[in-house]
Structures are given as C-alpha cells and as structure tokens.
Design a protein around this motif. Sequence first.
Motif, short mmCIF file in Angstrom:
data_model
loop_
_atom_site.label_atom_id
_atom_site.label_comp_id
_atom_site.label_asym_id
_atom_site.label_seq_id
_atom_site.Cartn_x
_atom_site.Cartn_y
_atom_site.Cartn_z
N PRO A 94 -24.70 36.66 52.59
CA PRO A 94 -25.62 35.81 53.16
C PRO A 94 -26.97 36.96 53.36
N VAL A 95 -28.24 36.66 53.23
CA VAL A 95 -29.20 37.88 54.12
C VAL A 95 -30.42 36.38 54.81
N SER A 96 -30.74 35.93 54.30
CA SER A 96 -32.31 34.61 54.38
C SER A 96 -31.42 33.46 55.37
N ASP A 97 -30.15 32.93 55.39
CA ASP A 97 -30.30 31.98 56.10
C ASP A 97 -28.53 33.02 57.85
N PRO A 98 -29.22 33.16 58.51
CA PRO A 98 -28.15 34.64 59.55
C PRO A 98 -26.96 32.96 60.15
N ARG A 99 -26.70 31.95 60.80
CA ARG A 99 -25.79 31.46 60.44
C ARG A 99 -24.61 31.46 59.49
N GLU A 100 -25.20 31.94 57.72
CA GLU A 100 -24.39 31.45 57.14
C GLU A 100 -23.61 33.32 57.07
N ARG A 101 -24.72 34.38 57.53
CA ARG A 101 -24.36 35.56 57.50
C ARG A 101 -23.89 36.17 58.46
N ALA A 102 -23.86 35.45 59.30
CA ALA A 102 -23.08 35.53 60.60
C ALA A 102 -21.28 34.97 59.68
N ARG A 103 -20.68 33.78 59.99
CA ARG A 103 -20.08 33.24 58.89
C ARG A 103 -19.25 33.99 58.17
N ALA A 104 -20.45 34.57 57.63
CA ALA A 104 -19.70 35.64 56.62
C ALA A 104 -19.17 37.01 56.35
#
Length: 210
Positions: A94-104
């Motif tokens: 994920p790029v646009s959502d920092p939370r989603e990216r951090a979780r990934a």
Amino acid sequence: MENSAKNGIELLGAKTGNCIRAAIALEEVSATYSVRKIRLHSGEHKTAGYLDLNPSGQVPTLIDHNQGEQPLVLAQSNAIIFYAAEMQPDTILPVSDPRERARALERFFFFITDVVVPSNTAFLLERFGDAAGAAVLYQRSIAALAVAETYLGQHPYMAGDRFTVADIPAVTIISSMSSNIDWSQHSLLNRWYEQLMARPSVTAGMHAFD
Ligand SMILES: N[C@@H](CCC(=O)N[C@@H](CS)C(=O)NCC(=O)O)C(=O)O
C-alpha cells in the motif's frame, strides 16, 4: 553458468522458498520475466559466473536488463519482492494509506524474522546434526502461527482486506510447514491458506522453477 546477454527481467533460482517468494511477487504485479534455473545439486550457484552476480552464492538473483547500460542485479529475495512492489505501486505494498502500509510491513517482517528465519535455521541445524537445536527453532516458528491466527481474526488477509507483501512469506513458509501444523488450532489460517494456494500468482510462483 553462462552470462550471455539477455533482455527483460530474469529470475535465477531453484525450487526453494526464497526463490518462490520472489516469483510470487513478480507474478502478483504481472511482471514479464523469464526464469533461469540454477542447478544447486551440481553447485552452479558456486561457479565464478554466478558468484559475480550473487557473491553469497545463493539463490535467487534477479537481473533486470532494462535499466540502462548496466543490468540491475538484486541478490536478496526480499529486495526482489520490494522491487516487484514498486513496478506496480499500491498493489502488493500500500502507498496511499500510511497505516495500511505500516501494517503490511510489520506483518511481512513478522513472517520473515519470526517464522521463516527460525524455520530455515532449524533446517540447517538438522543438516549439521543438531536435532535438539533444530526442534527448538521449529517449535518457535510453529508457535508463532498463533499470532498469524489473530491477524486473520481481524481481516481476510495477513495485513488487511487485500493481498499484500505480508501474504507472500506467509504462504511459502506455511506450505513448507503444513504437515507439522495442527490445523484444528488454526481454522482461520486453514481457510486463508486454501484460498491463497488457489490464487493464480501463488500457483504460478510455486511452479516457476518446476
Ligand atoms: N538472504 C538470502 C538467502 C538466500 C538463501 O538462503 N538461499 C538458499 C536457498 S533458499 C541457497 O541458495 N542455498 C544454497 C547455499 O547456501 O549454498 C535471500 O533471502 O535471498
């Protein structure tokens, strides 16, 4: 090993977890690539030609011949996964959502450090005759799957509502450990695993080095 000039992206490797993870990532972003099989049994990964590309003498290695005059060479499976992720931004990472990216990222590294590394180290210890040490590490990696079960209690994939980089080490290591898993204790993992094994990118990646 021949180092002849080629076009496009080549993935050099064999049918091992690290190579399959790299292949699944390339499949998932629909990269055009070719596979060059490296014969581990005959020591092709220790020849001078291969060591020029990958000084560790290990697989996989990716060569991207499309990056200017000098091909780009990557000699680490996880770097290949993130290189693939950048080919199609916002797909497996994920790029646009920092939370989603951090979780990934959190869950990708959970599988690498807490499941894949102990399991691979156990394999090495067993080969070198330390059965007791191997058993401790195998047990640690199996026990860590309880954490994966909690991830799946919240979302259908390891890091949320869609497939990400986190699902890649998860599916390859669980596939190699599957006969030692007590599936009755991991019903969400079981459902996720069956779904993932039927996913086209996973099927193609698993068979890339057949
Ligand atoms: N850190 C490397 C590890 C690669 C690795 O351990 N490859 C194994 C196969 S999965 C290998 O080449 N083993 C043969 C050897 O070490 O001689 C990566 O993730 O790419």
